[in-house]
Design an enzyme around this catalytic site. Sequence first.
Site, PDB file in Angstrom:
ATOM      1  N   SER A 121      52.662 113.047  32.360  1.00  0.00           N
ATOM      2  CA  SER A 121      52.442 113.443  33.757  1.00  0.00           C
ATOM      3  C   SER A 121      53.794 113.670  34.400  1.00  0.00           C
ATOM      4  CB  SER A 121      51.702 112.340  34.516  1.00  0.00           C
ATOM      5  OG  SER A 121      51.714 112.621  35.906  1.00  0.00           O
ATOM      6  N   TYR A 129      50.926 103.675  36.665  1.00  0.00           N
ATOM      7  CA  TYR A 129      50.498 104.882  35.940  1.00  0.00           C
ATOM      8  C   TYR A 129      51.718 105.713  35.537  1.00  0.00           C
ATOM      9  CZ  TYR A 129      48.583 109.661  35.539  1.00  0.00           C
ATOM     10  OH  TYR A 129      48.259 110.934  35.126  1.00  0.00           O
TER      11      TYR A 129
HETATM   12  P1  NAP Z   1      39.603 112.847  34.267  1.00  0.00           P
HETATM   13  O1  NAP Z   1      39.055 114.088  34.870  1.00  0.00           O
HETATM   14  O2  NAP Z   1      39.545 111.569  35.038  1.00  0.00           O
HETATM   15  O3  NAP Z   1      38.943 112.639  32.823  1.00  0.00           O
HETATM   16  C1  NAP Z   1      39.327 111.540  32.073  1.00  0.00           C
HETATM   17  C2  NAP Z   1      38.744 111.647  30.688  1.00  0.00           C
HETATM   18  O4  NAP Z   1      39.240 110.546  29.904  1.00  0.00           O
HETATM   19  C3  NAP Z   1      37.245 111.572  30.660  1.00  0.00           C
HETATM   20  O5  NAP Z   1      36.798 112.392  29.606  1.00  0.00           O
HETATM   21  C4  NAP Z   1      36.979 110.088  30.344  1.00  0.00           C
HETATM   22  O6  NAP Z   1      35.730 109.873  29.695  1.00  0.00           O
HETATM   23  C5  NAP Z   1      38.127 109.814  29.399  1.00  0.00           C
HETATM   24  N1  NAP Z   1      38.506 108.407  29.299  1.00  0.00           N
HETATM   25  C6  NAP Z   1      38.918 107.573  30.292  1.00  0.00           C
HETATM   26  N2  NAP Z   1      39.197 106.369  29.790  1.00  0.00           N
HETATM   27  C7  NAP Z   1      38.955 106.420  28.457  1.00  0.00           C
HETATM   28  C8  NAP Z   1      39.032 105.481  27.393  1.00  0.00           C
HETATM   29  N3  NAP Z   1      39.438 104.207  27.581  1.00  0.00           N
HETATM   30  N4  NAP Z   1      38.689 105.891  26.145  1.00  0.00           N
HETATM   31  C9  NAP Z   1      38.274 107.167  25.938  1.00  0.00           C
HETATM   32  N5  NAP Z   1      38.189 108.094  26.891  1.00  0.00           N
HETATM   33  C10 NAP Z   1      38.515 107.727  28.143  1.00  0.00           C
HETATM   34  O7  NAP Z   1      41.171 113.033  33.895  1.00  0.00           O
HETATM   35  P2  NAP Z   1      42.090 114.367  33.906  1.00  0.00           P
HETATM   36  O8  NAP Z   1      42.591 114.550  35.279  1.00  0.00           O
HETATM   37  O9  NAP Z   1      41.442 115.469  33.172  1.00  0.00           O
HETATM   38  O10 NAP Z   1      43.341 113.814  33.069  1.00  0.00           O
HETATM   39  C11 NAP Z   1      43.495 114.020  31.673  1.00  0.00           C
HETATM   40  C12 NAP Z   1      44.878 113.559  31.281  1.00  0.00           C
HETATM   41  O11 NAP Z   1      45.857 114.289  32.040  1.00  0.00           O
HETATM   42  C13 NAP Z   1      45.147 112.084  31.586  1.00  0.00           C
HETATM   43  O12 NAP Z   1      45.936 111.526  30.579  1.00  0.00           O
HETATM   44  C14 NAP Z   1      45.897 112.133  32.898  1.00  0.00           C
HETATM   45  O13 NAP Z   1      46.714 111.013  33.081  1.00  0.00           O
HETATM   46  C15 NAP Z   1      46.709 113.409  32.706  1.00  0.00           C
HETATM   47  N6  NAP Z   1      47.162 113.989  33.975  1.00  0.00           N
HETATM   48  C16 NAP Z   1      46.272 114.439  34.909  1.00  0.00           C
HETATM   49  C17 NAP Z   1      46.754 114.958  36.095  1.00  0.00           C
HETATM   50  C18 NAP Z   1      45.848 115.477  37.179  1.00  0.00           C
HETATM   51  O14 NAP Z   1      46.343 115.780  38.300  1.00  0.00           O
HETATM   52  N7  NAP Z   1      44.558 115.620  36.941  1.00  0.00           N
HETATM   53  C19 NAP Z   1      48.135 115.008  36.344  1.00  0.00           C
HETATM   54  C20 NAP Z   1      48.996 114.529  35.372  1.00  0.00           C
HETATM   55  C21 NAP Z   1      48.509 114.026  34.192  1.00  0.00           C
HETATM   56  P3  NAP Z   1      34.349 109.708  30.548  1.00  0.00           P
HETATM   57  O15 NAP Z   1      33.983 111.111  31.009  1.00  0.00           O
HETATM   58  O16 NAP Z   1      33.378 109.152  29.580  1.00  0.00           O
HETATM   59  O17 NAP Z   1      34.656 108.797  31.694  1.00  0.00           O
END
Ligand code: NAP
Length: 249
Positions: A144, A158
């Site tokens: 991130s 985080y």
């Molecule tokens: P999201 O929409 O909250 O989706 C999270 C996903 O991870 C879901 O599929 C969830 O499964 C799964 N998950 C959560 N905990 C888990 C666990 N313990 N074991 C297996 N699966 C798990 O997240 P996102 O925004 O797409 O983020 C994806 C990645 O990008 C993350 O690593 C996040 O830190 C990174 N990121 C995101 C952003 C942003 O602005 N969105 C920015 C920087 C980095 P369920 O559907 O079953 O809950």
Amino acid sequence: MSRKVILITGGSRGIGAATAQLAATQGYAVCISYLGNRAAADEVVQAILNAGGEAIAVQADVSSQEDVVRLFGAVDQSLGDIDALVNNAGILEHQMRVEDMDAGRLARVFATNVTGSFLCAREAVRRMSTARGGRGGSIVNLSSIAAKLGAPNEYVDYAASKAAIDAMTIGLAKEVAAEGIRVNAVRPGVIYTEIHASGGEPGRVDRVKEAVPMKRGGDAIEVANAVLWLLSDQASYTTGSFIDVAGGR
Ligand code: NAP
């Protein structure tokens, strides 16, 4: 050309779901894992199948060693030898200052974001490494931009977990570079997904977007494009590298 096999952890929603669908259009056989949202995972799988692709979903908590071993076993059994891993599953908790964080929260965030990525990388390397009879492969970690900015007043825990992912990317890339495995990372900025609701502020992207040089939030597909490029042969001399997909932040 034979199809490639990809595992995307947390592929049921957000960036992982976009990455899964893009990978399928590029000919990968896809396994997505999810934690609890089976309906969302099934929807992603169904969309890929409807488009003529190959996909499965497996419930597995990445912070559990037992679950991760079972997850990789399911990929072996159902899809065959793994070529690509996207360590995407990640969490954050409600916005607060460091002085209010307790050990339980820190353990949860680090268990999913750091331990989970290590365990999945371990299982992938055991299968991909040419030193172990594998045929090489590629790993992309979701870091991130918070790893560089620190996320003050929101979630320094985080941000620190993502800085750990950056260090892991560099170290593991060097460790396995001569064994046919490339390891890179993408650092997204503020992307429109449901993760911000977990932080207690579903509308966060729109609040902070004015601080982004491009003056907008990103879409999950814009992150997925970077992930798929790093996984591809076009990135054949790229390892231990980072792509910031953060609108100039
Ligand atoms: P999201 O929409 O909250 O989706 C999270 C996903 O991870 C879901 O599929 C969830 O499964 C799964 N998950 C959560 N905990 C888990 C666990 N313990 N074991 C297996 N699966 C798990 O997240 P996102 O925004 O797409 O983020 C994806 C990645 O990008 C993350 O690593 C996040 O830190 C990174 N990121 C995101 C952003 C942003 O602005 N969105 C920015 C920087 C980095 P369920 O559907 O079953 O809950």
